[in-house]
Write an enzyme that holds these catalytic residues in place. Structure first.
Site, mmCIF file in Angstrom:
data_model
loop_
_atom_site.group_PDB
_atom_site.id
_atom_site.type_symbol
_atom_site.label_atom_id
_atom_site.label_comp_id
_atom_site.label_asym_id
_atom_site.label_seq_id
_atom_site.Cartn_x
_atom_site.Cartn_y
_atom_site.Cartn_z
ATOM 1 C CG ASP A 287 -2.194 0.834 0.919
ATOM 2 O OD1 ASP A 287 -2.123 1.723 0.041
ATOM 3 O OD2 ASP A 287 -3.232 0.642 1.586
HETATM 4 C C1 NOJ Z 1 -4.033 3.870 0.062
HETATM 5 C C2 NOJ Z 1 -5.211 2.954 0.215
HETATM 6 O O1 NOJ Z 1 -5.148 2.268 1.439
HETATM 7 C C3 NOJ Z 1 -5.347 1.946 -0.905
HETATM 8 O O2 NOJ Z 1 -6.574 1.294 -0.773
HETATM 9 C C4 NOJ Z 1 -5.204 2.616 -2.234
HETATM 10 O O3 NOJ Z 1 -5.397 1.680 -3.268
HETATM 11 C C5 NOJ Z 1 -3.862 3.278 -2.328
HETATM 12 N N1 NOJ Z 1 -3.728 4.270 -1.279
HETATM 13 C C6 NOJ Z 1 -3.615 3.914 -3.691
HETATM 14 O O4 NOJ Z 1 -4.415 5.011 -3.872
#
Ligand code: NOJ
Length: 761
Positions: A287
């Protein structure tokens, strides 16, 4: 071999493959060809170029001063995210393909969660449809639009089980149940990717956030998770496994610590389970900033240590934190990371790019975008999806459906006419909301002959602002003064007073659920409760439409408001779909994919709890709280209809089966009312004794069916090793045990129709 022992051997094989064993996949010729090409390319790559493929960088204006061209030109990035601009996609791709040494195309990734241009209901709403086919089709449309715009890869589906309504991200998943969650996970992967990775007009899917992110303590986003292995395997992992079995090309690791080991560097999750047991062949992305974050988590000593340990644990691509490009090359030179480890991470990334055909067709056709995004069928389907996601929670005295002859209606509340909040969360990448609001939907339905007045009442807003609002310039109004709020309140009550009937549209703003949007209360935020009570006091008939991203404890409304329709954030065609349901053109058939607690103090509340100590209902345990009932406000699986369904004749093909065998279960249902409608037949089981205690009920089958008035039907389910087995804490593995089982079927998780099944050795 006798037929019984053959059956037992077969069953053992099924158990092995279906429940515990690695998925043995023969490499197809196409796979071998891709693998050969990947290896040939890999052999030409420098260490820096390999690390580039493991690096995902931002492509837009965030973070400030970002210059993706520089990284792409030197082969320093394999993927770009947070960019949503077709022309820029081609510009950046041109740098990668024409200016970098090896001309490896870049993979463009974006969060396409519940639609790209055409917005479908939020995932929790889609799950309320209990209709995986609709979910699949919706994500197919999302894929077609996003791919036409130049996106290759979506960070979806989010398949985290969420049992705590405080957690903001409950809106992004399919709710509390692993069986429903697995069905919705697989449907979304099929919808996004199509029959194979690289199918035209589709995206690569990413099952996230691996794993158990939804169990954040206290429902606080990003907080640690402590989940024993049995719960992890029986509840939190099945939707991921379903996504992997459906062919998901990628998986995203979660942020938080799972049992004290950050998911970003969790070898048990990423290597042992995902690849070892499930045979996952794609790649894992962290993430955002997840690798760098290992330092903040008190796990890695520094960013170098973080890069080494994440890669070793099986984290292939790093999202946005830059620890891989900073440290991996030195780590390899120092012998702390091997070239084989790096190669193993690069391979599946190159393979995905090849399967997508990016080496042959790297660019997006800019002339096609507008036409694909305007495909009329897309909006029509968004309306169908929204209709199917709606859950009728209450309808006293059959106040719904409404008469079309109404001549004066008041539509009241802060969510009645907000396009952005009708669409819901995740619209942060330059998306211009184009939703039909509930107010507009009702006006469309009633036409010019009726007078439809609107008053928003006092604004609602987050006490702590949302980080994501900075990406939505102009969408959030400045705060009202107390005097302005009072005036808005009075005007709303006045508007209600003048009408024949009031539709109140209350709930949550889009930014009140989603990432970093957890709540410590489940009440209607702001002055909405006060406004609702004031409007009900006018004596006018009131219908409450809820627009929200999580269960809310609407206890007062559940007793005092005639009708309540849960519309979630219903998307682009949301307002029309709400009007379709309110006026009876569509009979609501959605069911709750999450339990509605009576109070935030109930959280986490879910139906599949274990029976402990004394059966509930015994005189000593009227409730597990002395200050109120333990029972939910609305149970999992619940939802009303404008007709009534009766379930009867629950029967098992035979009352006894052996371990490993499968038995058919049937239940009859009848539409006993006067209009056509949809029922969702639900099958629950309970294992009465075994090596471990098992939940008092678990969903093991469901089917949404449409029946004409008076029509009868039979729904058939089957219960076999996959449904009757579980991961045993006592044995540390998947088992299916001889035991007596309760079987229930009906319209929600409190279904009373009961049968008994005996499983013998
Ligand atoms: C953080 C989020 O937790 C995740 O779900 C997301 O896909 C990513 N950022 C990218 O935007």
């Amino acid at each position: 071999m006798g037929s019984t022992s053959r059956a037992a051997a077969f069953a053992a094989a099924v158990l092995q493959a279906g429940l515990s064993g690695a998925l043995a996949r023969e490499a197809a010729p196409a796979d071998r060809e891709v693998a050969g090409k990947v290896d040939a390319l890999l052999a030409r790559m420098s260490l820096e170029e390999k690390i580039g493929q493991l690096t995902q960088i931002a492509g837009g204006a965030f973070p400030p001063g970002n210059k993706p061209e520089e990284a792409l030109r030197r082969g320093g990035a394999g993927s770009v995210l947070w960019l949503n601009d077709t022309r820029r996609f081609n510009e950046l791709q041109r740098v990668a393909v024409e200016e970098s040494r090896l001309r490896i195309p870049v993979l463009f990734a974006l969060d396409v969660i519940h639609g790209y241009r055409t917005i479908f209901p939020v995932p929790l709403g889609m799950a309320a449809s209990w209709d995986p086919e609709v979910e699949e089709k919706a994500q197919e449309i999302a894929a077609r639009e996003a791919r036409a715009a130049g996106i290759h890869w979506t960070f979806a589906p989010m398949v985290d089980i969420a049992r705590d309504a405080r957690w903001g991200r409950i809106v992004e998943g399919a709710g509390e149940d692993p069986y429903l969650g697995a069905a919705m996970a697989a449907a979304q992967v099929r919808g996004f990717q199509g029959p194979t990775l690289g199918a035209p007009d589709r995206l690569v899917a990413c099952a996230k956030h691996f794993a158990a992110y939804g169990a954040a303590e206290g429902g606080r986003d990003y907080d640690s998770v402590y989940v024993p292995e049995g719960l992890l395997r029986n509840v939190y992992l099945p939707p991921f496994r379903a996504a992997v079995e459906a062919g998901a090309g990628t998986v995203m690791s979660a942020y938080m610590d799972l049992n004290d080991v950050p998911a970003t560097a969790n070898r048990f999750l990423l290597r042992d389970v995902l690849r070892g047991e499930w045979g996952f062949q794609g790649f894992v992305v962290s993430d955002a900033f997840g690798v760098g974050n290992l330092v903040a988590q008190g796990f890695a000593r520094d960013r170098r240590d973080a890069a080494r340990r994440a890669l070793a644990a099986g984290l292939d691509m790093e999202m946005a934190s830059g620890a891989y490009p900073e440290h991996l090359a030195a780590l390899v030179r120092d012998g702390a990371v091997t070239m084989a480890q790096v190669d193993a991470a690069v391979r599946p990334i190159l393979a995905v790019k090849m399967r997508l055909g990016l080496f042959n067709r790297p660019y997006v056709d800019e002339s096609r975008v507008a036409q694909v995004l305007a495909t009329p069928g897309h909006r029509e389907y968004a309306r169908v999806a929204a209709q199917r996601s709606m859950v009728l929670l209450r309808n006293e005295g059959a106040i719904l459906p409404l008469r079309r002859s109404l001549s004066r209606v008041a539509v009241v509340g802060p969510l009645a006419d907000s396009r952005a909040d009708t669409e819901g969360s995740w619209m942060v990448f330059g998306h211009v909301p184009a939703a039909v609001t509930v107010l507009e939907g009702i006006r469309n339905k009633l036409g010019p002959a009726a007078r439809v007045d609107h008053a928003p009442g006092p604004d609602i807003r987050r006490d702590v602002p949302s980080f994501f609002d900075q990406f939505l310039p102009g969408r959030r109004k400045p705060a009202q003064t107390p005097a302005e709020a009072d005036a808005a309140f009075a005007q709303a009550v006045e508007t209600a007073r003048g009408a024949e009937l009031v539709v109140m549209v209350l709930g949550e703003l889009a930014n009140m659920s989603g990432e970093a949007a957890s709540r410590a209360s489940l009440d209607l935020p702001g002055r909405q409760q006060e406004l609702l009570e004031a409007v009900v006091r006018t004596g006018k008939p009131v219908v409450l439409v809820l627009v929200n991203g999580r269960p809310l404890s609407i206890n007062w409304a559940a007793e005092h408001v005639g009708a309540i329709l849960e519309a979630w954030h219903p998307g682009t065609e949301g307002g029309n779909a709400v009007a379709d349901v309110l006026f009876g053109d569509v009979n609501p058939g959605g069911k709750l994919p999450v339990t509605f607690p009576r109070s935030v103090g109930h959280a986490p509340l879910y139906y599949a709890r274990n029976l402990t100590h004394q059966p509930e209902g015994s005189p000593m345990y009227q409730s597990r709280y002395w200050d109120g009932p333990t029972t939910p406000l609305y149970p999992f699986g619940y939802g009303l209809s404008y007709t009534t369904f009766t379930f009867s004749g629950l029967r098992l093909e035979r009352p006894e089966v052996r371990v490993g065998e499968t038995v058919g279960v049937s239940v009859d249902l009848e539409n006993a009312g006067r209009v056509a409608g949809d029922a969702v037949a639900q099958l629950y089981v309970h294992q009465r004794s075994g090596s471990d205690s098992r939940p008092m009920r678990e969903l093991k089958g469901f089917r949404r069916a449409t029946l004409r008035p008076g029509e009868k039907g039979t729904v058939r389910f089957s219960l076999g090793p996959a449904e009757l087995g579980y991961w045993s804490t006592r044995h540390g593995k998947w088992v299916q045990e001889p035991a007596a089982f309760d079987v229930w079927a009906g319209g929600d998780s409190t279904a009373a129709l009961h049968a008994e099944l005996t499983v013998t050795p």
